[in-house]
Design a protein around this motif. Sequence first.
Motif, mmCIF file in Angstrom:
data_model
loop_
_atom_site.group_PDB
_atom_site.id
_atom_site.type_symbol
_atom_site.label_atom_id
_atom_site.label_comp_id
_atom_site.label_asym_id
_atom_site.label_seq_id
_atom_site.Cartn_x
_atom_site.Cartn_y
_atom_site.Cartn_z
ATOM 1 N N ASP A 91 -7.209 21.294 5.181
ATOM 2 C CA ASP A 91 -7.417 19.859 5.000
ATOM 3 C C ASP A 91 -6.159 19.107 5.409
ATOM 4 O O ASP A 91 -5.106 19.262 4.793
ATOM 5 N N CYS A 92 -6.261 18.286 6.456
ATOM 6 C CA CYS A 92 -5.127 17.514 6.973
ATOM 7 C C CYS A 92 -5.131 16.072 6.466
ATOM 8 O O CYS A 92 -4.283 15.279 6.873
ATOM 9 N N SER A 93 -6.062 15.736 5.589
ATOM 10 C CA SER A 93 -6.104 14.409 4.993
ATOM 11 C C SER A 93 -4.899 14.217 4.082
ATOM 12 O O SER A 93 -4.283 15.183 3.641
ATOM 13 N N THR A 94 -4.566 12.956 3.802
ATOM 14 C CA THR A 94 -3.556 12.661 2.782
ATOM 15 C C THR A 94 -4.290 12.240 1.523
ATOM 16 O O THR A 94 -4.928 11.185 1.487
ATOM 17 N N ILE A 95 -4.219 13.105 0.488
ATOM 18 C CA ILE A 95 -4.969 12.861 -0.735
ATOM 19 C C ILE A 95 -4.082 13.144 -1.951
ATOM 20 O O ILE A 95 -2.957 13.632 -1.816
ATOM 21 N N ASP A 96 -4.606 12.852 -3.119
ATOM 22 C CA ASP A 96 -3.879 13.093 -4.355
ATOM 23 C C ASP A 96 -3.612 14.587 -4.528
ATOM 24 O O ASP A 96 -4.449 15.423 -4.162
ATOM 25 N N VAL A 97 -2.444 14.932 -5.079
ATOM 26 C CA VAL A 97 -2.083 16.334 -5.283
ATOM 27 C C VAL A 97 -3.127 17.035 -6.153
ATOM 28 O O VAL A 97 -3.519 18.177 -5.870
ATOM 29 N N PRO A 235 -0.121 -1.129 15.008
ATOM 30 C CA PRO A 235 0.302 0.164 14.453
ATOM 31 C C PRO A 235 0.113 1.263 15.493
ATOM 32 O O PRO A 235 -0.826 1.197 16.291
ATOM 33 N N GLY A 236 0.976 2.221 15.557
ATOM 34 C CA GLY A 236 1.876 2.801 14.595
ATOM 35 C C GLY A 236 1.207 3.410 13.378
ATOM 36 O O GLY A 236 0.294 4.182 13.445
ATOM 37 N N PHE A 237 1.769 3.047 12.307
ATOM 38 C CA PHE A 237 1.338 3.491 11.000
ATOM 39 C C PHE A 237 0.929 2.233 10.251
ATOM 40 O O PHE A 237 1.772 1.402 9.903
ATOM 41 N N ALA A 238 -0.365 2.104 10.029
ATOM 42 C CA ALA A 238 -0.901 0.864 9.463
ATOM 43 C C ALA A 238 -0.436 0.658 8.028
ATOM 44 O O ALA A 238 -0.284 1.598 7.249
ATOM 45 N N ALA A 239 -0.248 -0.609 7.674
ATOM 46 C CA ALA A 239 0.182 -0.958 6.324
ATOM 47 C C ALA A 239 -0.820 -0.489 5.276
ATOM 48 O O ALA A 239 -0.435 -0.140 4.156
ATOM 49 N N SER A 240 -2.096 -0.468 5.620
ATOM 50 C CA SER A 240 -3.107 0.004 4.662
ATOM 51 C C SER A 240 -2.880 1.462 4.306
ATOM 52 O O SER A 240 -3.088 1.875 3.146
ATOM 53 N N LEU A 241 -2.446 2.257 5.282
ATOM 54 C CA LEU A 241 -2.180 3.673 5.025
ATOM 55 C C LEU A 241 -0.902 3.851 4.209
ATOM 56 O O LEU A 241 -0.835 4.709 3.322
ATOM 57 N N MET A 242 0.103 3.019 4.500
ATOM 58 C CA MET A 242 1.322 3.086 3.693
ATOM 59 C C MET A 242 1.020 2.693 2.249
ATOM 60 O O MET A 242 1.518 3.318 1.303
ATOM 61 N N ALA A 243 0.202 1.661 2.068
ATOM 62 C CA ALA A 243 -0.167 1.249 0.715
ATOM 63 C C ALA A 243 -0.892 2.380 -0.015
ATOM 64 O O ALA A 243 -0.640 2.643 -1.203
ATOM 65 N N LYS A 244 -1.772 3.057 0.695
ATOM 66 C CA LYS A 244 -2.491 4.195 0.101
ATOM 67 C C LYS A 244 -1.526 5.297 -0.315
ATOM 68 O O LYS A 244 -1.581 5.800 -1.446
ATOM 69 N N ASP A 245 -0.630 5.674 0.588
ATOM 70 C CA ASP A 245 0.294 6.778 0.304
ATOM 71 C C ASP A 245 1.254 6.435 -0.828
ATOM 72 O O ASP A 245 1.552 7.277 -1.683
ATOM 73 N N LEU A 246 1.736 5.194 -0.842
ATOM 74 C CA LEU A 246 2.632 4.787 -1.920
ATOM 75 C C LEU A 246 1.882 4.709 -3.252
ATOM 76 O O LEU A 246 2.466 4.976 -4.313
ATOM 77 N N GLY A 247 0.605 4.373 -3.191
ATOM 78 C CA GLY A 247 -0.206 4.381 -4.407
ATOM 79 C C GLY A 247 -0.336 5.788 -4.970
ATOM 80 O O GLY A 247 -0.257 5.996 -6.187
ATOM 81 N N LEU A 248 -0.524 6.771 -4.082
ATOM 82 C CA LEU A 248 -0.584 8.163 -4.523
ATOM 83 C C LEU A 248 0.744 8.600 -5.129
ATOM 84 O O LEU A 248 0.778 9.287 -6.159
ATOM 85 N N ALA A 267 5.267 0.375 -3.850
ATOM 86 C CA ALA A 267 3.807 0.482 -3.883
ATOM 87 C C ALA A 267 3.173 -0.875 -4.150
ATOM 88 O O ALA A 267 2.173 -1.251 -3.516
ATOM 89 N N GLU A 268 3.752 -1.646 -5.072
ATOM 90 C CA GLU A 268 3.233 -2.981 -5.381
ATOM 91 C C GLU A 268 3.342 -3.911 -4.168
ATOM 92 O O GLU A 268 2.404 -4.652 -3.842
ATOM 93 N N LEU A 269 4.500 -3.878 -3.496
ATOM 94 C CA LEU A 269 4.725 -4.770 -2.356
ATOM 95 C C LEU A 269 3.783 -4.443 -1.199
ATOM 96 O O LEU A 269 3.235 -5.354 -0.561
ATOM 97 N N TYR A 270 3.580 -3.163 -0.930
ATOM 98 C CA TYR A 270 2.696 -2.803 0.190
ATOM 99 C C TYR A 270 1.227 -3.039 -0.151
ATOM 100 O O TYR A 270 0.434 -3.389 0.737
ATOM 101 N N ALA A 271 0.861 -2.868 -1.411
ATOM 102 C CA ALA A 271 -0.514 -3.180 -1.805
ATOM 103 C C ALA A 271 -0.787 -4.666 -1.591
ATOM 104 O O ALA A 271 -1.830 -5.049 -1.047
#
Length: 298
Positions: A91-97, A235-248, A267-271
């Motif tokens: 699984d190459c997705s970025t998901i919760d541990v 993007p690059g690396f979209a802000a929505s994806l950064m917000a997701k990763d920082l949320g995790l 995480a708050e700022l990117y959300a």
Amino acid sequence: MSGIVAFIGLGHMGGPMAANLIKAGHRVRGHDLDAKALKNATGAGVEPAGSAEEAVRDAEVVITMLPAGRHVLGLYGEILGLARPGTLFIDCSTIDVADARTAHERAAAAGMRALDAPVSGGVVGAEAATLTFMAGGGEEEFAEARPLLEAMGKKAVHCGGSGAGQAAKICNNMILGISMIAVSEAFVLGESLGLSHQALYDVASTASGQCWALSVNCPVPGPVPTSPADHDYRPGFAASLMAKDLGLAANAARAGGVHAQLGLRAAELYAAFAEGGGAGKDFSGIVRTIRERSGERT
């Protein structure tokens, strides 16, 4: 590896990754719910499957690249009983541990083997086969997966047991998110002090302020012509994806009782940035929000 590689999730990341496997000589059978994504992948040589179930039948390896943990676990519930015993699921997705560890457990219970292997490098890295893979799982599984990972990227690191790849990914992206905010704030501060972007870049890029967020993904146009800032923050690396990763990362920090003030604030700022219209822009576009909140105009 001479067998079929099933690839499920052929979007902006998965499509180019599957294409690079084909370039390396692998046979890939793929599926995506989006007809356009599946058509594009077929044009690159992927054998189209009408369903995920069809894709995994007789496959030697199953690779998934999906939006969130619920999608991975839902898919595993559909396909684990249809794959050959002993099939390797990557699984190459970025998901919760926690979700990654659950995926490992469910794969093992079904007689399968598993590896969590999220990536760093974005769409550009997926297209150029320069991704970095962070893998969690057994050493044998990693050794078997390594030729496939190296066909899609430039580096593959075995980080430890189940979930360790996801742990490395969210820790890395917490560093990246915090550093991009710091670099952006420094440029806005420099503007207020009459310092040119180029002057600040020339100093910081060769001094102790040097970092990837500055030297490669500079958040202001000019100093690094290849950065998203010089292309309207495409993007690059979209802000929505950064917000997701920082949320995790924030969820993991809270669960572990980690005093991660900067990570939580990032995480708050990117959300807020993603929800406020920046979701489809590169994550470096947060400099505009910092400038606006400082009384400046973009």
